[in-house]
Motif scaffolding. Structure first.
Motif, PDB file in Angstrom:
ATOM      1  N   LEU A   5      63.733  47.610  28.198  1.00 34.64           N
ATOM      2  CA  LEU A   5      63.037  47.293  28.844  1.00 34.64           C
ATOM      3  C   LEU A   5      61.908  46.908  29.235  1.00 34.64           C
ATOM      4  N   THR A   6      61.357  45.760  28.739  1.00 33.92           N
ATOM      5  CA  THR A   6      60.106  45.736  29.031  1.00 33.92           C
ATOM      6  C   THR A   6      59.280  45.830  30.186  1.00 33.92           C
ATOM      7  N   ILE A   7      57.843  46.093  29.593  1.00 30.74           N
ATOM      8  CA  ILE A   7      57.067  46.180  30.982  1.00 30.74           C
ATOM      9  C   ILE A   7      56.808  45.220  31.804  1.00 30.74           C
ATOM     10  N   TRP A   8      57.251  44.418  32.025  1.00 31.48           N
ATOM     11  CA  TRP A   8      57.558  42.857  32.868  1.00 31.48           C
ATOM     12  C   TRP A   8      58.700  43.388  33.980  1.00 31.48           C
ATOM     13  N   GLN A   9      59.823  43.734  33.409  1.00 26.08           N
ATOM     14  CA  GLN A   9      61.157  44.013  33.492  1.00 26.08           C
ATOM     15  C   GLN A   9      60.548  45.881  34.394  1.00 26.08           C
ATOM     16  N   ALA A  10      59.954  46.546  34.110  1.00 26.92           N
ATOM     17  CA  ALA A  10      60.057  47.618  35.120  1.00 26.92           C
ATOM     18  C   ALA A  10      58.655  48.205  35.687  1.00 26.92           C
ATOM     19  N   ALA A  11      57.749  46.478  35.980  1.00 29.25           N
ATOM     20  CA  ALA A  11      56.639  46.498  36.718  1.00 29.25           C
ATOM     21  C   ALA A  11      56.726  46.606  38.199  1.00 29.25           C
ATOM     22  N   ALA A  12      56.050  47.002  38.729  1.00 32.37           N
ATOM     23  CA  ALA A  12      55.731  46.789  40.434  1.00 32.37           C
ATOM     24  C   ALA A  12      55.791  45.589  41.161  1.00 32.37           C
ATOM     25  N   PRO A  13      55.977  45.044  42.075  1.00 34.77           N
ATOM     26  CA  PRO A  13      55.817  44.289  42.631  1.00 34.77           C
ATOM     27  C   PRO A  13      54.775  43.313  42.646  1.00 34.77           C
ATOM     28  N   HIS A  14      53.983  42.205  42.516  1.00 34.58           N
ATOM     29  CA  HIS A  14      52.528  41.820  42.350  1.00 34.58           C
ATOM     30  C   HIS A  14      51.497  42.472  43.139  1.00 34.58           C
ATOM     31  N   ARG A  15      51.929  42.036  44.642  1.00 36.24           N
ATOM     32  CA  ARG A  15      50.800  43.288  45.658  1.00 36.24           C
ATOM     33  C   ARG A  15      50.573  43.872  45.224  1.00 36.24           C
ATOM     34  N   SER A  16      51.618  45.224  45.022  1.00 38.80           N
ATOM     35  CA  SER A  16      51.519  46.645  44.412  1.00 38.80           C
ATOM     36  C   SER A  16      50.796  46.875  43.215  1.00 38.80           C
ATOM     37  N   GLN A  17      50.080  46.250  42.247  1.00 37.96           N
ATOM     38  CA  GLN A  17      49.560  45.787  41.315  1.00 37.96           C
ATOM     39  C   GLN A  17      48.250  45.838  41.545  1.00 37.96           C
ATOM     40  N   VAL A  18      48.263  44.975  42.691  1.00 38.29           N
ATOM     41  CA  VAL A  18      46.912  44.782  42.929  1.00 38.29           C
ATOM     42  C   VAL A  18      45.986  46.115  43.353  1.00 38.29           C
ATOM     43  N   PHE A  19      46.709  46.026  44.677  1.00 35.47           N
ATOM     44  CA  PHE A  19      46.293  47.222  45.544  1.00 35.47           C
ATOM     45  C   PHE A  19      45.782  48.354  44.996  1.00 35.47           C
ATOM     46  N   MET A  20      47.101  48.333  43.376  1.00 37.71           N
ATOM     47  CA  MET A  20      47.277  49.882  42.662  1.00 37.71           C
ATOM     48  C   MET A  20      45.568  49.989  41.819  1.00 37.71           C
ATOM     49  N   LEU A  21      45.187  48.029  41.756  1.00 37.00           N
ATOM     50  CA  LEU A  21      44.165  48.111  41.014  1.00 37.00           C
ATOM     51  C   LEU A  21      42.282  48.597  41.391  1.00 37.00           C
ATOM     52  N   VAL A  22      43.008  48.225  42.822  1.00 38.31           N
ATOM     53  CA  VAL A  22      41.771  48.276  43.307  1.00 38.31           C
ATOM     54  C   VAL A  22      41.154  50.133  44.203  1.00 38.31           C
ATOM     55  N   GLY A  23      42.237  50.561  44.065  1.00 42.16           N
ATOM     56  CA  GLY A  23      42.254  52.352  43.784  1.00 42.16           C
ATOM     57  C   GLY A  23      41.526  52.494  42.083  1.00 42.16           C
ATOM     58  N   VAL A  24      42.573  52.162  41.920  1.00 46.38           N
ATOM     59  CA  VAL A  24      41.478  52.464  39.547  1.00 46.38           C
ATOM     60  C   VAL A  24      40.311  52.442  39.404  1.00 46.38           C
ATOM     61  N   ALA A  25      40.118  51.569  39.872  1.00 43.62           N
ATOM     62  CA  ALA A  25      38.729  50.254  39.914  1.00 43.62           C
ATOM     63  C   ALA A  25      37.450  51.466  40.866  1.00 43.62           C
ATOM     64  N   LEU A  26      37.750  52.221  41.994  1.00 44.21           N
ATOM     65  CA  LEU A  26      37.476  53.022  42.382  1.00 44.21           C
ATOM     66  C   LEU A  26      37.553  54.496  41.934  1.00 44.21           C
ATOM     67  N   THR A  27      37.903  54.707  41.601  1.00 47.37           N
ATOM     68  CA  THR A  27      38.626  55.954  41.123  1.00 47.37           C
ATOM     69  C   THR A  27      38.320  56.900  39.723  1.00 47.37           C
ATOM     70  N   LEU A  28      38.800  55.435  38.418  1.00 47.91           N
ATOM     71  CA  LEU A  28      38.295  56.149  37.225  1.00 47.91           C
ATOM     72  C   LEU A  28      37.183  56.146  37.431  1.00 47.91           C
ATOM     73  N   PRO A  29      36.507  55.222  37.355  1.00 46.62           N
ATOM     74  CA  PRO A  29      34.555  55.206  36.922  1.00 46.62           C
ATOM     75  C   PRO A  29      34.324  57.363  37.559  1.00 46.62           C
ATOM     76  N   LEU A  30      34.603  57.699  38.796  1.00 49.04           N
ATOM     77  CA  LEU A  30      34.421  58.316  38.813  1.00 49.04           C
ATOM     78  C   LEU A  30      34.867  59.937  37.809  1.00 49.04           C
ATOM     79  N   ILE A  31      35.598  60.024  37.251  1.00 50.59           N
ATOM     80  CA  ILE A  31      36.555  60.768  36.643  1.00 50.59           C
ATOM     81  C   ILE A  31      35.944  60.524  34.968  1.00 50.59           C
ATOM     82  N   LEU A  32      36.065  59.412  34.960  1.00 56.05           N
ATOM     83  CA  LEU A  32      35.030  59.468  33.296  1.00 56.05           C
ATOM     84  C   LEU A  32      33.591  60.271  33.862  1.00 56.05           C
ATOM     85  N   ALA A  33      32.909  59.549  35.070  1.00 62.01           N
ATOM     86  CA  ALA A  33      31.386  59.837  35.189  1.00 62.01           C
ATOM     87  C   ALA A  33      31.709  61.926  35.351  1.00 62.01           C
TER      88      ALA A  33
END
Length: 331
Positions: free
Chosen positions: A284-312
């Motif tokens: 099972l590759t990462i591409w076979q297991a991945a969420a739909p493209h739009r879901s990945q884009v939506f979640m990436l926005v959230g991670v881009a906001l929260t990950l710097p806060l967690i690191l800080a």
């Protein structure tokens, strides 16, 4: 831009951050019975008191991120490792409760110390065996787990579990070398030497076992051209191990801890070389297991906001509580 690959690296980073940050306080729990009852145990506990619960943020991010970004992998890995996941969570609960109550219930401190140590050991062993169960391969039919309840229990997973326990003990002892002084530091340095030797030995055994475990693993590590990309990992690991042992033989403080982190980073790189691009070996590759493209884009926005806060806030908490833990138990 391949969002699936980006998400694979985000999840890998979260897992690595959890392993090294929660790893050293789990390691202190594993080593806890070797500390003298009284001030020595109190100083060891106080060295992680300001940061231990925040360290587990990364477990939530890694597990939640896997569910969101690679839902099929989540749906396969969990049924394959349910007993280990349950044991890990129970271990974390016991050690968390014991951490708080040993101060509030001194009449039963011996029992709380046992719960703290046993919970840490169970959690560390379960995490290592979960990794072993993933590396040895998970049977998948269609889009579902096709194995039995006990597929995770093999000599290989036990070996990986013991290696993880030894590695966490190394991180915990190296952390105490950094944070303590005097007799406590000397004791931690002795523990770190033993843990370092055990970690390096078990890491070597697991690496040799991997080559015999699956033919595709042997092909990656023993045949060109992938051999030339993989070869730097064991070479640099050996050099880092020698540097760690040398640092533990000198009057160093922070250096052993960062060299232990380097060993874990190199181990993570070795895992990547071994299984890439699979997320659930062997099929099972990462591409076979991945969420739909739009879901990945939506979640990436959230991670881009929260990950710097967690690191800080993580960096800020470590900065505020920098320095040695004194004889009174405070930084």
């Amino acid at each position: 831009m391949d969002l699936t690959v980006i998400w694979a690296f985000i999840i890998a980073f979260a897992v690595f951050a959890y392993v090294v940050m929660d790893g050293f306080d789990l390691g202190i729990g594993v080593l806890f019975p070797t500390f003298a009852v009284g001030p020595e145990r109190d100083r060891a506990m106080n060295s992680i008191a300001p940061v231990w619960d925040g360290n587990e943020t990364w477990l939530v991010l890694g597990g939640g991120g896997l569910f969101a970004a690679f839902p099929l992998a989540y749906a396969v890995i969990l049924p394959a490792t349910y007993p280990l996941i349950i044991a890990m969570l129970l271990g974390l609960v016991f050690r968390g409760v014991a951490f708080e109550y040993r101060w509030r219930d001194p009449g039963h401190r011996r029992a709380w110390d046992f719960a703290f140590s046993a919970g840490s050991l169970v959690a560390a062993l379960a995490q290592g065996m979960t990794l072993g169960a993933l590396l040895q391969g998970i049977r998948v039919t269609g889009r579902a787990y096709a194995g039995s309840w006990w597929d995770w229990l093999t000599p290989y997973t036990l070996l990986v579990g013991l290696g993880t326990v030894a590695g966490y003990a190394l991180l915990g002892a190296a952390w105490l070398v950094w944070k303590l002084d005097g007799a406590g530091q000397a004791h931690a340095r002795r523990l770190a030497r033993g843990a370092a030797l055990a970690t390096l030995a078990l890491l070597g055994l697991v690496s040799l076992y991997n080559v015999a475990l699956r033919p595709e693993y042997a092909e990656r590590w023993l045949t060109a051209p992938t051999l030339w990309y993989a070869l730097p990992v064991p070479v640099v690991t050996a050099l880092a191990g020698l540097a760690l042992l040398r640092a533990l033989g000198r009057d160093t403080h922070a250096q052993p801890f960062f060299l232990a982190l380097a060993l874990f980073a190199l181990g993570m790189a070795g895992i990547g070389v071994t299984i890439w691009p699979n997320v659930v070996p062997p099929s099972l590759t990462i591409w076979q297991a991945a969420a739909p493209h739009r879901s990945q884009v939506f979640m990436l926005v959230g991670v881009a906001l929260t990950l710097p806060l967690i690191l800080a806030y993580t960096a800020w908490s470590y900065w505020v509580f920098r320095g040695k833990v004194g004889g009174d138990g405070y930084h």
